[in-house]
Design an enzyme around this catalytic site. Structure first.
Site, short mmCIF file in Angstrom:
data_model
loop_
_atom_site.label_atom_id
_atom_site.label_comp_id
_atom_site.label_asym_id
_atom_site.label_seq_id
_atom_site.Cartn_x
_atom_site.Cartn_y
_atom_site.Cartn_z
N ASN A 9 0.87 -1.19 0.00
CA ASN A 9 0.00 0.00 0.00
C ASN A 9 0.90 1.23 0.00
OD1 ASN A 9 -1.78 2.07 0.50
ND2 ASN A 9 -2.18 1.50 2.64
N TRP A 10 0.96 1.89 -1.15
CA TRP A 10 1.87 3.03 -1.27
C TRP A 10 1.33 4.28 -0.57
CZ3 TRP A 10 4.07 3.29 -6.98
CH2 TRP A 10 4.71 2.08 -7.28
N LYS A 11 0.07 4.24 -0.16
CA LYS A 11 -0.59 5.43 0.42
C LYS A 11 -0.42 6.61 -0.54
CE LYS A 11 0.45 3.59 4.92
NZ LYS A 11 0.13 3.75 6.31
N HIS A 94 -9.41 0.66 4.88
CA HIS A 94 -8.12 0.90 5.55
C HIS A 94 -8.36 1.82 6.75
CE1 HIS A 94 -4.06 2.38 6.29
NE2 HIS A 94 -3.65 1.29 5.69
N GLU A 96 -6.90 4.30 7.81
CA GLU A 96 -6.81 5.75 7.55
C GLU A 96 -8.09 6.26 6.90
OE1 GLU A 96 -3.04 5.62 5.46
OE2 GLU A 96 -2.12 4.98 7.34
N GLU A 166 -5.07 -5.31 10.62
CA GLU A 166 -4.09 -4.25 10.83
C GLU A 166 -4.40 -3.53 12.14
OE1 GLU A 166 -2.18 -2.92 6.93
OE2 GLU A 166 -3.99 -1.75 7.13
N GLY A 172 2.43 2.24 10.62
CA GLY A 172 3.32 3.39 10.44
C GLY A 172 4.01 3.83 11.72
N SER A 211 3.66 -2.13 10.30
CA SER A 211 5.11 -2.06 10.49
C SER A 211 5.83 -3.36 10.17
CB SER A 211 5.43 -1.58 11.92
OG SER A 211 4.92 -0.27 12.13
N GLY A 232 2.90 -1.12 4.24
CA GLY A 232 2.82 0.30 3.93
C GLY A 232 4.20 0.85 3.60
#
Ligand code: PEP
Length: 248
Positions: A9-11, A94, A96, A166, A172, A211, A232
């Site tokens: 997941n490149w965000k 997700h 976020e 997650e 992160g 992470s 991530g």
């Protein structure tokens, strides 16, 4: 035996200049589908990425989609559009999206259904906040997030999906769940689904995210109910990401 999958997941990271060497390195190394490998760049780079992947062993995923199929939804992107530019997967729910953009489990469930309807494989993200873990509410939170989806689409819908556990406190932050903590929740998810359909539960791929790095991937992936990872930060560095794929 369930085939392991590693999804990056490149965000909201990347640029055309940065993406090219990253994708080239991944494509050059991942040539077999023994382990599933998926990259999820931002929407605007999906078309370029699809071309660079050449329909090879690395699959393309989106980070989100609209719950609606078509219409007056300015700024949104539908599942059919993602499919049209070469995606086969999409993340839904997700943390976020849930916490920063206010997505409820009900909306996530609709996005999940929209993804399936468009022929995409949804990667349903679930997980608890630190305060919820500390209050002993992890299982209740994860169960409610799952149930929103199974109530809308039926447990059978999970046969065409992946789940990513997650824990929000591990995303992160550099603070990874221990392999045992991950296994405990993954086993809970599988048992919970098994109550409704044992066959779907046995085949369900449950990825761990939070992470994951080259240095801890092998221990986490060795757990019996961990079927790969959602990565991530480490998916933006070719060497690190490829080492995680190798660990799977
Ligand atoms: C993620 O964004 O889904 C994630 C797991 O991030 P990180 O690997 O950076 O914790």
């Amino acid at each position: 035996m369930r085939r392991k999958i590693v999804a990056g997941n490149w965000k909201m990271h990347g640029s055309r200049a940065a993406n090219t060497p990253l994708i080239e390195a991944i494509v050059a190394t991942v040539t077999s589908e023994r382990v599933g490998c998926v990259i999820c760049p931002p929407h605007v780079y999906l078309h370029d990425a699809a071309r660079a992947l050449h329909g090879g062993a690395v699959a393309l995923g989106a980070q989100d989609l609209c719950a609606e199929a078509v219409g007056a939804f300015t700024g949104e992107v539908s599942g059919a559009m993602l499919k049209d530019v070469g995606c086969s997967y999409t993340l839904v729910g997700h943390s976020e999206r849930r916490s920063l953009f206010g997505e409820s489990s009900a909306l996530v469930a609709r996005k999940f259904a929209a993804a399936l309807g468009a022929g995409l494989i949804p990667i349903l993200c679930v997980g608890e906040q630190l305060s919820e873990r500390e209050a002993g509410r992890t299982e209740g939170i994860v169960a409610a997030q799952l149930e929103a989806v199974t109530q809308l689409s039926g447990v059978q819908a999970l046969a065409g999906a992946l789940i990513a556990y997650e824990p929000v406190w591990a995303i992160g932050t550099g603070r990874t769940a221990t392999p045992e903590q991950a296994q405990e929740v993954h086993a809970f998810i599988r048992q919970r689904i098994a109550v409704e359909d044992a066959k779907i539960a046995a085949g369900l791929r449950i990825l761990y995210g939070g992470s994951v790095k080259a240095g801890n991937a092998q221990d986490i992936f060795a757990m019996p109910d961990v079927d790969g990872g959602l990565i991530g930060g480490a998916s933006l560095k070719a060497d690190e990401f490829l080492a995680i794929v190798a660990a799977a």
